[in-house]
Structures are given as structure tokens and as C-alpha cells.
Design a protein around this motif. Structure first.
Motif, PDB file in Angstrom:
ATOM      1  N   ARG A  52      60.365  72.194  47.129  1.00 48.52           N
ATOM      2  CA  ARG A  52      60.690  70.888  46.595  1.00 48.52           C
ATOM      3  C   ARG A  52      59.416  69.969  46.440  1.00 48.52           C
ATOM      4  O   ARG A  52      59.321  68.953  46.857  1.00 48.52           O
ATOM      5  N   PRO A  53      58.546  70.642  45.537  1.00 53.71           N
ATOM      6  CA  PRO A  53      57.390  69.808  45.331  1.00 53.71           C
ATOM      7  C   PRO A  53      57.788  68.547  44.275  1.00 53.71           C
ATOM      8  O   PRO A  53      56.842  67.759  44.183  1.00 53.71           O
ATOM      9  N   ASP A  54      59.078  68.492  43.759  1.00 52.83           N
ATOM     10  CA  ASP A  54      59.356  67.441  42.959  1.00 52.83           C
ATOM     11  C   ASP A  54      59.768  66.068  43.672  1.00 52.83           C
ATOM     12  O   ASP A  54      59.975  65.154  43.023  1.00 52.83           O
ATOM     13  N   GLN A  55      60.297  66.311  44.934  1.00 52.28           N
ATOM     14  CA  GLN A  55      60.493  65.173  45.646  1.00 52.28           C
ATOM     15  C   GLN A  55      59.485  64.496  46.499  1.00 52.28           C
ATOM     16  O   GLN A  55      59.098  65.188  47.730  1.00 52.28           O
ATOM     17  N   GLU A 197      55.153  56.624  47.856  1.00 54.00           N
ATOM     18  CA  GLU A 197      53.657  56.315  47.516  1.00 54.00           C
ATOM     19  C   GLU A 197      53.064  57.532  47.829  1.00 54.00           C
ATOM     20  O   GLU A 197      52.695  58.014  49.045  1.00 54.00           O
ATOM     21  N   LEU A 198      52.488  58.353  46.821  1.00 51.27           N
ATOM     22  CA  LEU A 198      51.904  59.659  47.240  1.00 51.27           C
ATOM     23  C   LEU A 198      50.716  59.672  47.587  1.00 51.27           C
ATOM     24  O   LEU A 198      49.631  58.819  47.398  1.00 51.27           O
ATOM     25  N   SER A 199      50.271  60.178  49.006  1.00 52.26           N
ATOM     26  CA  SER A 199      49.135  60.305  49.611  1.00 52.26           C
ATOM     27  C   SER A 199      48.210  61.252  48.724  1.00 52.26           C
ATOM     28  O   SER A 199      48.778  61.988  47.874  1.00 52.26           O
ATOM     29  N   PRO A 200      46.978  61.154  48.834  1.00 55.18           N
ATOM     30  CA  PRO A 200      46.085  62.152  48.205  1.00 55.18           C
ATOM     31  C   PRO A 200      46.477  63.668  48.313  1.00 55.18           C
ATOM     32  O   PRO A 200      46.438  64.427  47.303  1.00 55.18           O
ATOM     33  N   LEU A 201      46.799  64.203  49.608  1.00 55.79           N
ATOM     34  CA  LEU A 201      47.322  65.375  49.723  1.00 55.79           C
ATOM     35  C   LEU A 201      48.828  65.852  49.046  1.00 55.79           C
ATOM     36  O   LEU A 201      48.788  66.761  48.350  1.00 55.79           O
ATOM     37  N   SER A 202      49.498  64.981  49.130  1.00 53.50           N
ATOM     38  CA  SER A 202      50.828  65.074  48.299  1.00 53.50           C
ATOM     39  C   SER A 202      50.789  64.830  46.761  1.00 53.50           C
ATOM     40  O   SER A 202      51.631  65.298  46.046  1.00 53.50           O
ATOM     41  N   ARG A 203      49.804  63.906  46.382  1.00 51.37           N
ATOM     42  CA  ARG A 203      49.486  64.024  44.931  1.00 51.37           C
ATOM     43  C   ARG A 203      49.256  65.262  44.448  1.00 51.37           C
ATOM     44  O   ARG A 203      49.571  65.625  43.205  1.00 51.37           O
ATOM     45  N   GLN A 204      48.534  66.147  45.244  1.00 45.77           N
ATOM     46  CA  GLN A 204      47.932  67.327  44.947  1.00 45.77           C
ATOM     47  C   GLN A 204      49.234  68.514  44.677  1.00 45.77           C
ATOM     48  O   GLN A 204      49.263  69.305  43.787  1.00 45.77           O
ATOM     49  N   ALA A 205      50.171  68.239  45.413  1.00 49.67           N
ATOM     50  CA  ALA A 205      51.218  68.909  45.849  1.00 49.67           C
ATOM     51  C   ALA A 205      52.346  68.756  44.764  1.00 49.67           C
ATOM     52  O   ALA A 205      53.155  69.623  44.353  1.00 49.67           O
ATOM     53  N   PHE A 206      52.504  67.392  44.248  1.00 49.39           N
ATOM     54  CA  PHE A 206      53.820  66.896  43.618  1.00 49.39           C
ATOM     55  C   PHE A 206      53.968  67.486  42.164  1.00 49.39           C
ATOM     56  O   PHE A 206      52.909  67.637  41.599  1.00 49.39           O
ATOM     57  N   ARG A 207      54.953  67.956  41.912  1.00 44.24           N
ATOM     58  CA  ARG A 207      55.330  68.600  40.499  1.00 44.24           C
ATOM     59  C   ARG A 207      56.712  67.904  40.120  1.00 44.24           C
ATOM     60  O   ARG A 207      57.605  68.294  40.535  1.00 44.24           O
ATOM     61  N   PRO A 208      56.562  66.951  39.327  1.00 39.23           N
ATOM     62  CA  PRO A 208      57.667  66.217  38.926  1.00 39.23           C
ATOM     63  C   PRO A 208      58.710  67.219  37.966  1.00 39.23           C
ATOM     64  O   PRO A 208      58.242  68.284  37.287  1.00 39.23           O
ATOM     65  N   ALA A 209      59.810  66.866  38.128  1.00 37.08           N
ATOM     66  CA  ALA A 209      60.820  67.721  37.397  1.00 37.08           C
ATOM     67  C   ALA A 209      60.721  67.566  35.858  1.00 37.08           C
ATOM     68  O   ALA A 209      59.845  66.484  35.320  1.00 37.08           O
ATOM     69  N   ALA A 210      61.100  68.364  34.860  1.00 32.55           N
ATOM     70  CA  ALA A 210      60.973  68.341  33.569  1.00 32.55           C
ATOM     71  C   ALA A 210      61.308  67.058  32.965  1.00 32.55           C
ATOM     72  O   ALA A 210      60.794  66.770  31.994  1.00 32.55           O
ATOM     73  N   TYR A 211      62.450  66.722  33.495  1.00 34.63           N
ATOM     74  CA  TYR A 211      62.891  65.212  32.632  1.00 34.63           C
ATOM     75  C   TYR A 211      62.140  64.205  33.162  1.00 34.63           C
ATOM     76  O   TYR A 211      62.338  62.854  32.771  1.00 34.63           O
TER      77      TYR A 211
END
Length: 224
Positions: A52-55, A197-211
Motif C-alpha cells: 500500500r505505497p499509495d496510502q 505529511e510525508l517524511s523523507p523516508l515515506s516520500r521515497q516509498a510513496f506511489r500515488p494511485a493513477a488518478y
């Protein structure tokens, strides 16, 4: 239901309320800290993070669960749970939104509704939306509701999925309305849970959904 089963259900359900889902995940991981945490708990957190990198709220929960020490992890998860159960963040946004006489509404999501409830307690703004369905939902609030373009309001309430520094993520249609509001010199108020609010680590992992798309919004002072 066992913690692993709860985490598996969360990984599969993409449409559940993000705050409720994150709280369930935090409680499930907390339940694993009393077992073989380093072997099972951390692996479960890593698996959920990958699925769940989108959440962003789940990323916040799993980030504190990467610690191999179960005592520190349990304490961190307790803090996260407290923040997820604390709704005062929406009252801070409500105080800011209450300064505007007309508010543009794009969603009937939990965050927007919570902010609007706080606004109505302090003021009687005109709520503006271009959606008839949203207009019907807004009629629960004892305040004027007008069916016109939301970007024409003094302040647009913009539901935001995640934010990192000056960049934030929302749906494509919402982003287009926000751009139109900014082009008309209107204010845009991001509606976002603090843990998104994304931390630097979570920003690297974050992959938003296509929409989902990103946008940069500069806050405007209504008194200027």
C-alpha cells in the motif's frame, strides 16, 4: 480476527476510510509487539508498506514499525494511534476557513465534513459547489448553499491525499479546480490529516494511485 488477517484485509481494501484503516493497522501491529516482533512484526509492517505505497497514513504507521525493538515500536504506535484518534487538526483548519465568507466544496469526505462542522459553529459562510449531489449533502449544514463553480468561492477547500514540503497530491479533477481558483486569485486551503505529511523516508516509498496528481499551492492570507 488475528493481527495478520487484519493487515491482509487492509492491504486488499483500497476504498476504506484512510484514518480508520491506519488506526486498524496500528492496533494490529501493536498486537504483534508482544510476540516475535523482530521476525514477524517487522516483516508484516514491511509487507503492508510494499502493498500500500499509495496510502500516506499507512506509510506513517509502518514507518514507526520498522524498528526491531518491540518496546520502542509499541510506544511509537501508541503515539500514532493517539494522533489518529485526535480530531483537533480539523478544528485548526476550520478556524482558518471561517475567515472566508464563501467556501468552495469539492467533496463530502470525512475531512471536509469535519472542517465544515467546525466552520458552521463559528460562522455562517456560503457554501459553493458545482455538484448537485454534493449540494444535497451540504444541506445538512444550516448555512446557504449555492450551485455554482467551486473555484469562484473566496476559498476552495481542497482534499489532499499527501503533502511533502510545498508539493501535494490530490485527484486530477480537484487539481484542475484548484488551478482555476488560484488563477482567479482565490485562496486554496488544503484539507489534509497531519500524518499525511510525508517524511523523507515515506516520500521515497510513496506511489500515488493513477488518478492522483501533484500540485503546488501557495497559501494566501485573506487579510492581505
Amino acid at each position: 480476527m488475528k493481527p495478520h488477517d487484519i493487515l491482509n484485509d487492509i492491504a486488499r481494501d483500497e476504498w476504506a476510510d484512510p484514518v480508520t484503516t491506519a488506526a486498524k493497522a496500528a492496533h494490529a501491529l501493536l498486537g504483534l509487539t508482544g510476540q516475535s516482533w523482530a521476525e514477524e512484526g517487522v516483516a508484516a509492517a514491511q509487507a503492508l508498506r510494499k502493498r500500500r505505497p499509495d496510502q500516506p497514513l499507512l506509510l506513517a504507521v509502518t514507518e514507526v514499525a520498522m524498528d526491531l525493538n518491540p518496546v520502542r515500536t509499541a510506544a511509537a504506535l501508541e503515539v500514532i494511534i493517539g494522533r489518529l484518534e485526535d480530531s483537533r487538526w480539523s478544528m485548526d483548519l476550520a478556524y482558518e476557513a471561517a475567515r472566508y465568507p464563501r467556501l468552495g466544496v469539492l467533496s463530502l469526505g470525512a475531512g471536509t465534513r469535519s472542517v465544515l462542522r467546525g466552520v458552521i459553529e463559528a460562522a455562517s459562510p456560503e457554501l459553493v459547489t458545482s455538484s448537485r449531489a454534493i449540494r444535497r449533502g451540504l444541506l445538512e449544514f444550516i448555512t446557504p448553499v449555492t450551485l455554482v463553480a467551486a473555484e469562484t468561492a473566496d476559498c476552495l477547500l481542497l482534499p489532499v491525499i499527501a503533502r511533502h514540503t510545498g508539493r501535494m497530491w490530490t485527484t486530477g479533477p480537484f487539481a484542475r479546480v484548484a488551478h482555476a481558483a488560484l488563477a482567479n486569485d482565490k485562496a486554496v486551503l488544503p484539507i489534509i490529516h497531519p500524518l499525511a505529511e510525508l517524511s523523507p523516508l515515506s516520500r521515497q516509498a510513496f506511489r500515488p494511485a493513477a488518478y492522483v496528481t501533484d500540485i503546488v499551492v501557495e497559501r494566501q492570507d485573506p487579510t492581505s
